[in-house]
Design a protein around this motif. Sequence first.
Motif, PDB file in Angstrom:
ATOM      1  N   TYR A 180       0.852  -1.275  -0.276  1.00 36.61           N
ATOM      2  CA  TYR A 180      -0.106   0.141   0.247  1.00 36.61           C
ATOM      3  C   TYR A 180       0.673   1.662   0.268  1.00 36.61           C
ATOM      4  CZ  TYR A 180      -2.521   3.380   1.763  1.00 36.61           C
ATOM      5  OH  TYR A 180      -3.357   4.450   1.880  1.00 36.61           O
ATOM      6  N   LYS A 183       2.400   1.792  -3.636  1.00 35.84           N
ATOM      7  CA  LYS A 183       1.465   2.407  -3.783  1.00 35.84           C
ATOM      8  C   LYS A 183       0.799   4.116  -4.002  1.00 35.84           C
ATOM      9  CE  LYS A 183      -3.527   0.838  -5.896  1.00 35.84           C
ATOM     10  NZ  LYS A 183      -3.113   0.227  -7.031  1.00 35.84           N
ATOM     11  N   ALA A 187       1.392   6.537  -6.924  1.00 33.80           N
ATOM     12  CA  ALA A 187       0.529   8.213  -6.986  1.00 33.80           C
ATOM     13  C   ALA A 187       0.305   9.227  -6.584  1.00 33.80           C
ATOM     14  CB  ALA A 187      -1.078   7.422  -6.495  1.00 33.80           C
ATOM     15  N   LYS A 307      -8.066  -1.813   1.108  1.00 32.61           N
ATOM     16  CA  LYS A 307      -8.692  -1.715  -0.031  1.00 32.61           C
ATOM     17  C   LYS A 307     -10.059  -1.154  -0.537  1.00 32.61           C
ATOM     18  CE  LYS A 307      -9.293  -6.531  -1.310  1.00 32.61           C
ATOM     19  NZ  LYS A 307      -8.781  -6.881  -2.905  1.00 32.61           N
ATOM     20  N   GLU A 310      -7.208   1.807  -1.677  1.00 33.11           N
ATOM     21  CA  GLU A 310      -6.550   1.117  -3.215  1.00 33.11           C
ATOM     22  C   GLU A 310      -7.523   1.185  -4.030  1.00 33.11           C
ATOM     23  OE1 GLU A 310      -3.736  -2.120  -1.074  1.00 33.11           O
ATOM     24  OE2 GLU A 310      -5.178  -3.070  -2.011  1.00 33.11           O
ATOM     25  N   GLN A 311      -8.191   1.140  -3.684  1.00 29.84           N
ATOM     26  CA  GLN A 311      -9.887   1.563  -5.194  1.00 29.84           C
ATOM     27  C   GLN A 311     -10.328   2.418  -5.044  1.00 29.84           C
ATOM     28  OE1 GLN A 311     -12.896  -0.924  -5.268  1.00 29.84           O
ATOM     29  NE2 GLN A 311     -12.475  -2.872  -4.206  1.00 29.84           N
ATOM     30  N   ILE A 313      -7.536   5.265  -4.863  1.00 30.40           N
ATOM     31  CA  ILE A 313      -6.051   5.652  -5.305  1.00 30.40           C
ATOM     32  C   ILE A 313      -6.710   5.707  -7.070  1.00 30.40           C
ATOM     33  CG2 ILE A 313      -4.229   5.272  -5.964  1.00 30.40           C
ATOM     34  CD1 ILE A 313      -3.892   4.874  -2.968  1.00 30.40           C
ATOM     35  N   ASP A 314      -6.584   3.565  -7.529  1.00 34.29           N
ATOM     36  CA  ASP A 314      -6.968   3.184  -8.732  1.00 34.29           C
ATOM     37  C   ASP A 314      -8.183   4.184  -9.696  1.00 34.29           C
ATOM     38  OD1 ASP A 314      -5.063   2.038  -8.750  1.00 34.29           O
ATOM     39  OD2 ASP A 314      -6.651   0.507  -8.104  1.00 34.29           O
ATOM     40  N   GLU A 315      -9.096   4.663  -8.743  1.00 36.61           N
ATOM     41  CA  GLU A 315     -10.498   5.571  -9.554  1.00 36.61           C
ATOM     42  C   GLU A 315      -9.775   6.778  -9.675  1.00 36.61           C
ATOM     43  OE1 GLU A 315     -14.411   3.283  -8.239  1.00 36.61           O
ATOM     44  OE2 GLU A 315     -13.675   5.270  -6.600  1.00 36.61           O
ATOM     45  N   ILE A 317      -6.611   7.692 -10.246  1.00 36.50           N
ATOM     46  CA  ILE A 317      -5.345   8.342 -11.432  1.00 36.50           C
ATOM     47  C   ILE A 317      -6.169   7.705 -11.952  1.00 36.50           C
ATOM     48  CG2 ILE A 317      -4.084   6.869 -12.691  1.00 36.50           C
ATOM     49  CD1 ILE A 317      -3.043   8.540  -9.825  1.00 36.50           C
ATOM     50  N   ASN A 318      -7.363   7.289 -12.684  1.00 33.67           N
ATOM     51  CA  ASN A 318      -8.179   7.277 -13.550  1.00 33.67           C
ATOM     52  C   ASN A 318      -8.273   8.163 -14.311  1.00 33.67           C
ATOM     53  OD1 ASN A 318      -7.260   4.324 -14.294  1.00 33.67           O
ATOM     54  ND2 ASN A 318      -8.525   3.498 -13.457  1.00 33.67           N
ATOM     55  N   LYS A 321      -5.807  10.524 -15.287  1.00 37.02           N
ATOM     56  CA  LYS A 321      -5.200  11.011 -17.060  1.00 37.02           C
ATOM     57  C   LYS A 321      -5.570  11.115 -18.161  1.00 37.02           C
ATOM     58  CE  LYS A 321      -3.072   5.746 -15.403  1.00 37.02           C
ATOM     59  NZ  LYS A 321      -3.531   4.159 -15.648  1.00 37.02           N
TER      60      LYS A 321
END
Length: 321
Positions: A180, A183, A187, A307, A310-311, A313-315, A317-318, A321
């Motif tokens: 984590y 990550k 990020a 979790k 982490e999700q 962070i992914d959202e 970044i997307n 982008k």
Amino acid sequence: MYNYLSKNRLYAVLFIAIVLLLAACGSDDNNDATDNDSDSNTEENTEQTVDSEMGEVTIPANPEKILAPYHEDTLLALGITPTAKWAIGESVQNYLEEDLQDVETIEWTMPLEQVLSYEPDLIILENSFDSYEGTYEDYSAIAPTYVMSQEETSDWQVQLTRFGELLGKEDEAEQAIADYETKVEEANTELEDILEDESVAFMWVVGGQYFLFEENRHAANMVYSELGVEVPQLVKDLGETEATWDPISLEKLSELDADHVVILGLEDDEGIETLNNSNVWQNTKAVQNDQVYHIQDQSNWTNSGIKAYEQTIDELINIFK
């Protein structure tokens, strides 16, 4: 002739006795080895007595059926699938459904009949029993019940470390936290390059109402403090998080000076339609610059597990982008 036979018979008896003695010694050695192996396995997988908020509790070795309502996030991070998942009626923590879609639900109030039906080996509860139907005595009569401290309940890293200790998953907990942190570092660098000093606000729209995330509300706390995203002035003015989450008025949203706004919630919510038809909202900085983004599922944003973060962070970044 008689003497010769007697001597041979004597030698035979002695030979058999020696063979049996050696076999017995070998058997003892094997038994000792087996006993040692058994002792070793027992030492690795023994029950443990620990302190919890409700006093000492004995945690069974390798519990297979674990109930930890609303904290399934932590169990999954350790590679453990709970025997049932938290729910309010039909509502569950959607962000965990990829892993838990086949797991049955247990109502958030922890009805004793439901708890009994799952025959748990271990129950892990929050430090407050206000939302539970049963008492500590009720649950502990069903299975060993560990009650978390306030810090374990509210701080996911403390919780993850503690669950690792209780469940013999210390290495998994340590690795999850290390992954984590990596990550977050990656990020942080990526978002700094994209956003520079531009601010971002997060707003949940549900039931026609608007809830602006304070700096330390749920996932926003991670985004602002760990990822270093700039905080809009109106969000700063909201102050610290209160126990209750009060909606913000549409008129107050006119003061939202964020460069970017992330709206969480269903796009067919009546509140979204109101925003689209509001001159107040349409004149805000983010709308004027076409920097408003929609995310349908808010469940990971309104949780603070590893979790969930982490999700989130992914959202994030997307989006940028």
